[in-house]
Design an enzyme around this catalytic site. Structure first.
Site, PDB file in Angstrom:
ATOM      1  N   LYS A 270       0.838  -1.203   0.000  1.00 60.51           N
ATOM      2  CA  LYS A 270       0.000   0.000   0.000  1.00 60.51           C
ATOM      3  C   LYS A 270       0.877   1.259   0.000  1.00 60.51           C
ATOM      4  O   LYS A 270       1.954   1.264   0.593  1.00 60.51           O
ATOM      5  CB  LYS A 270      -0.914   0.009   1.227  1.00 60.51           C
ATOM      6  N   ARG A 344     -10.856 -11.238   0.189  1.00 61.84           N
ATOM      7  CA  ARG A 344     -11.744 -12.197  -0.488  1.00 61.84           C
ATOM      8  C   ARG A 344     -11.159 -13.604  -0.485  1.00 61.84           C
ATOM      9  O   ARG A 344     -11.887 -14.579  -0.546  1.00 61.84           O
ATOM     10  CB  ARG A 344     -12.064 -11.720  -1.901  1.00 61.84           C
TER      11      ARG A 344
END
Length: 405
Positions: A270, A344
């Site tokens: 990130k 996910r």
């Protein structure tokens, strides 16, 4: 913190709150208050043009038993426009005055309130008064601590007592979630979440806890969870909580919560300003734990399963990589194109495991899955997606009732 219903005015109270539907005290409320307050209240009424606008506040001080009392009068508006959310907001307004006045012991007159109104005020007050104070000094912590809420009521009802107890438990569990989410990842690791689950289970013998270790995750061939956690030296866990008490549902409800205790993004690291705050990527898992903390206290007649895959998604020599192909619990293969799509993956393994083992009637999946949801909806709403219209309608109804949009 103690909530009590009393017919007698507390001499140790520091703040008196008078929720007022009109610009006058009811006879029953008047009987319960000391003369000093009533006298100064009359002066306030004469000096102000009282408005019935909801949540409008009027404040004055008076001397009672040689001590200064802070009096907060709050208009509850017209009855036709009153709602649970209004009274939650009134509770939040009280919390702001509470902090300002350092009032550890408060009294709320409740003659003009329904039982539900009083419970909503408590909810707004306790959650509005929340501060993340785990790492500050004891003196600073005491400065905003609420010790006692007295409801001044001439004829206390059983329903009022039950609703106040239920609301306090709800707020305690919500605060547990907030504390877990706000705590740094150096303290809230996958193992720490597992230990929290064990503590919750000890409160109620009908809650069974199973913690899958890294070795058991590997044995169960949960390749997606393994892949995400491979860059961290913290051992991953799959936390399973099961509660069963004279259930009215034939098949269990399953609630699954994402538990990434820190998400650096993996090798798709990130960027600056995006990596800060990623200790909060376990908010879904924390909510599952908070839910079971509430269940432990309220003992509903339900069969419910909670699953929290708990991992860290970091950069390390063994970290999974873009272009890797991982094999999920259900045998499907997944090509990794971005290691920052870790949520996910761990949810997929947990959902497949839960469906096979527990065969639930429905699944509620709680996840801080993507920032795009905030881009679409902003910071004041959660996104709700469902392939089950009946379940979606129930959740939407619960959302409206709870004030959580």
């Amino acid at each position: 913190m103690k909530i009590q219903i009393t017919k007698k005015f507390s001499k140790t109270t520091k703040l008196v709150v008078i929720p007022l539907p009109e610009a006058k005290l009811s006879k029953n409320t008047s009987k319960l208050l000391p003369n000093e307050i009533k006298k100064d209240f009359t002066k306030l009424v004469n000096a102000n043009n009282f408005k019935t606008k909801a949540n409008k506040t009027y404040k004055f001080d008076c001397v009672y038993e040689k001590k200064q009392l802070n009096i907060l009068v709050i208009s509850t508006g017209k009855k036709a426009n009153q709602s649970d959310e209004l009274f939650r907001n009134i509770g939040n307004t009280i919390s702001k005055h509470l902090n300002k006045d350092n009032a550890g012991n408060i009294t709320i007159t409740s003659e003009s309130l329904s039982e539900k109104n009083a419970a909503s005020i408590v909810e707004g007050l306790l959650l509005g008064n929340y501060k993340f104070d785990k790492y500050i000094t004891e003196d600073d912590r005491k400065a905003h601590q609420l010790k006692t809420i007295n409801f001044l009521q001439s004829k206390p009802t059983k329903k009022l007592k039950e609703l106040l107890t239920e609301t306090e438990e709800l707020c305690t569990s919500t605060i547990l979630i907030r504390d877990l989410v706000n705590s740094p990842s150096i303290d809230i690791t996958p193992s720490a979440l597992a230990n929290t689950a064990k503590k919750i289970a000890k409160q109620n013998s009908k809650i069974k806890t199973t913690i899958l270790s890294e070795k058991e995750i590997k044995k169960n061939k949960m390749g997606l969870i393994q892949g995400v956690s491979s860059g961290s030296n913290q051992e991953s866990k799959v936390i399973i909580l099961e509660y069963k008490n004279k259930p009215k549902n034939k098949k269990p409800i399953m609630v699954v919560g994402k538990g990434v205790t820190f998400d650096a993004g993996g090798l798709n690291l990130k960027i600056h300003n995006s990596i800060e705050g990623m200790k909060m990527d376990m908010a879904g898992g924390a909510t599952v734990l908070g839910l079971f903390n509430l269940i432990a206290k309220l003992k509903p007649e339900l069969h419910i399963i909670g699953i929290v895959p708990a991992v860290e998604n970091l950069v390390g020599g063994d970290a999974y990589k873009p272009d890797d192909i991982l094999t999920a619990y259900n045998g499907k293969t997944v090509e990794i194109t971005n290691t920052d799509a870790e949520g996910r993956l761990i949810l997929a393994d947990s959902l497949a495991y839960g469906v096979k083992k527990f065969k639930p009637e429905c699944i509620i999946d709680l996840a801080t899955l993507t920032g795009a949801c905030i881009t679409a909806l902003g910071y004041t709403r959660a996104g709700l997606f469902s392939n089950d219209t009946k379940l979606r309608n129930k959740l939407t109804k619960a959302s409206r009732e709870s004030g959580s949009k």
